[in-house]
Design an enzyme around this catalytic site. Structure first.
Site, PDB file in Angstrom:
ATOM      1  N   LYS A  11     -42.563  74.641 -37.909  1.00 37.16           N
ATOM      2  CA  LYS A  11     -42.807  74.163 -39.098  1.00 37.16           C
ATOM      3  C   LYS A  11     -43.763  74.609 -39.695  1.00 37.16           C
ATOM      4  CE  LYS A  11     -41.458  69.297 -37.552  1.00 37.16           C
ATOM      5  NZ  LYS A  11     -42.062  67.786 -37.603  1.00 37.16           N
ATOM      6  N   TYR A  51     -34.297  65.329 -43.697  1.00 35.59           N
ATOM      7  CA  TYR A  51     -34.972  64.083 -43.154  1.00 35.59           C
ATOM      8  C   TYR A  51     -34.347  62.799 -43.823  1.00 35.59           C
ATOM      9  CZ  TYR A  51     -38.365  66.619 -40.259  1.00 35.59           C
ATOM     10  OH  TYR A  51     -39.001  67.341 -39.303  1.00 35.59           O
ATOM     11  N   ASN A 114     -46.917  68.675 -37.016  1.00 36.52           N
ATOM     12  CA  ASN A 114     -46.892  68.712 -35.259  1.00 36.52           C
ATOM     13  C   ASN A 114     -45.934  69.986 -34.829  1.00 36.52           C
ATOM     14  OD1 ASN A 114     -44.571  67.745 -36.401  1.00 36.52           O
ATOM     15  ND2 ASN A 114     -44.557  65.885 -34.879  1.00 36.52           N
ATOM     16  N   HIS A 117     -39.968  70.748 -34.792  1.00 34.39           N
ATOM     17  CA  HIS A 117     -38.817  69.614 -34.951  1.00 34.39           C
ATOM     18  C   HIS A 117     -37.570  69.992 -33.628  1.00 34.39           C
ATOM     19  CE1 HIS A 117     -35.432  67.181 -36.027  1.00 34.39           C
ATOM     20  NE2 HIS A 117     -34.713  68.396 -35.819  1.00 34.39           N
ATOM     21  N   GLU A 128     -27.195  68.879 -37.261  1.00 35.02           N
ATOM     22  CA  GLU A 128     -28.343  69.683 -37.820  1.00 35.02           C
ATOM     23  C   GLU A 128     -28.165  71.292 -37.526  1.00 35.02           C
ATOM     24  OE1 GLU A 128     -31.825  66.199 -36.559  1.00 35.02           O
ATOM     25  OE2 GLU A 128     -31.519  68.154 -35.472  1.00 35.02           O
TER      26      GLU A 128
HETATM   27  N1  UDP Z   1     -43.820  62.039 -38.918  1.00 38.33           N
HETATM   28  C1  UDP Z   1     -45.225  61.714 -39.733  1.00 38.33           C
HETATM   29  N2  UDP Z   1     -45.712  60.257 -39.185  1.00 38.33           N
HETATM   30  C2  UDP Z   1     -45.321  59.514 -38.398  1.00 38.33           C
HETATM   31  C3  UDP Z   1     -44.097  59.676 -37.704  1.00 38.33           C
HETATM   32  C4  UDP Z   1     -43.475  61.036 -37.922  1.00 38.33           C
HETATM   33  O1  UDP Z   1     -45.611  62.134 -40.508  1.00 38.33           O
HETATM   34  O2  UDP Z   1     -45.890  58.337 -38.299  1.00 38.33           O
HETATM   35  C5  UDP Z   1     -43.179  63.285 -39.130  1.00 38.33           C
HETATM   36  C6  UDP Z   1     -43.464  64.346 -38.060  1.00 38.33           C
HETATM   37  O3  UDP Z   1     -43.697  65.622 -38.731  1.00 38.33           O
HETATM   38  C7  UDP Z   1     -42.083  64.012 -37.288  1.00 38.33           C
HETATM   39  C8  UDP Z   1     -41.274  63.797 -38.249  1.00 38.33           C
HETATM   40  O4  UDP Z   1     -42.108  63.040 -39.125  1.00 38.33           O
HETATM   41  O5  UDP Z   1     -41.945  65.142 -36.234  1.00 38.33           O
HETATM   42  C9  UDP Z   1     -40.180  63.196 -37.980  1.00 38.33           C
HETATM   43  O6  UDP Z   1     -40.321  61.864 -37.147  1.00 38.33           O
HETATM   44  P1  UDP Z   1     -39.520  61.493 -35.638  1.00 38.33           P
HETATM   45  O7  UDP Z   1     -40.027  60.160 -35.314  1.00 38.33           O
HETATM   46  O8  UDP Z   1     -38.240  61.867 -35.621  1.00 38.33           O
HETATM   47  O9  UDP Z   1     -40.301  62.328 -34.531  1.00 38.33           O
HETATM   48  P2  UDP Z   1     -39.832  63.625 -33.691  1.00 38.33           P
HETATM   49  O10 UDP Z   1     -38.519  63.590 -33.512  1.00 38.33           O
HETATM   50  O11 UDP Z   1     -40.380  64.670 -34.773  1.00 38.33           O
HETATM   51  O12 UDP Z   1     -40.640  63.617 -32.571  1.00 38.33           O
HETATM   52 MG    MG Z   2     -36.781  63.025 -34.806  1.00 31.19          MG
END
Ligand code: UDP
Ligand code: MG
Length: 140
Positions: A11, A51, A114, A117, A128
């Site tokens: 990212k 997303y 974070n 992805h 994807e």
């Molecule tokens: N995210 C965020 N706030 C939240 C949860 C998720 O900004 O409270 C963002 C974060 O970058 C995350 C992405 O949205 O990686 C997708 O969320 P997901 O729950 O799918 O998490 P992941 O699969 O990436 O662990």
């Molecule tokens: Mg996810």
């Protein structure tokens, strides 16, 4: 064990801090092969579409803005149980909850920024990968 392919994104928070190589080192050390990789500037439309599953979540707008705030590196990773293996080496979404040694524990700035992805299922991985790669861009 079955050989799978999964989809990964390094990212903008990580490309900004020059962490592409450090993250790739962790992926490769975990036994994942980078069989497709390219650096891209996502468009807003691409980030929104990628997303779309989160469109109703309160963080969606901020997440889209973040994902287009700088370059990303999109990747296809191959290996035994690649989907679960990548999720394990990534660590929890919120770096505060991520286990030591994981990418997010070591590099993530926040729950949003974070660093990586990773696909959460084999079916999502297929979709994807197809969103970003043609078959000829993946060399196993
Ligand atoms: N995210 C965020 N706030 C939240 C949860 C998720 O900004 O409270 C963002 C974060 O970058 C995350 C992405 O949205 O990686 C997708 O969320 P997901 O729950 O799918 O998490 P992941 O699969 O990436 O662990
Ligand atoms: Mg996810």
């Amino acid at each position: 064990m079955s050989v799978e392919r999964t989809f990964s994104i390094i990212k903008p928070d990580a490309t900004r801090r020059n962490l592409t190589g450090s993250i790739n080192q962790k992926l490769e050390a975990a036994g994942l092969r980078i069989v497709g990789q390219k650096r891209l500037q996502l468009t807003e439309a691409q980030a929104k579409a990628f997303y779309a599953v989160h469109a109703e979540r309160p963080f969606y707008g901020e997440l889209v803005s973040f994902m287009i705030s700088g370059p990303v590196v999109v990747q296809v990773l191959e290996g035994d149980n690649a989907v679960a293996k990548n999720r394990a080496i990534m660590g929890a979404t919120n770096p505060a909850n991520a286990e030591s040694g994981t990418i997010r524990k070591e590099f993530a700035e926040s729950i949003e920024a974070n660093s990586v992805h990773g696909s959460d299922s084999l079916e999502n991985a297929k979709n994807e990968i197809a969103f970003f790669f043609s078959e000829s861009e993946i060399v196993g």
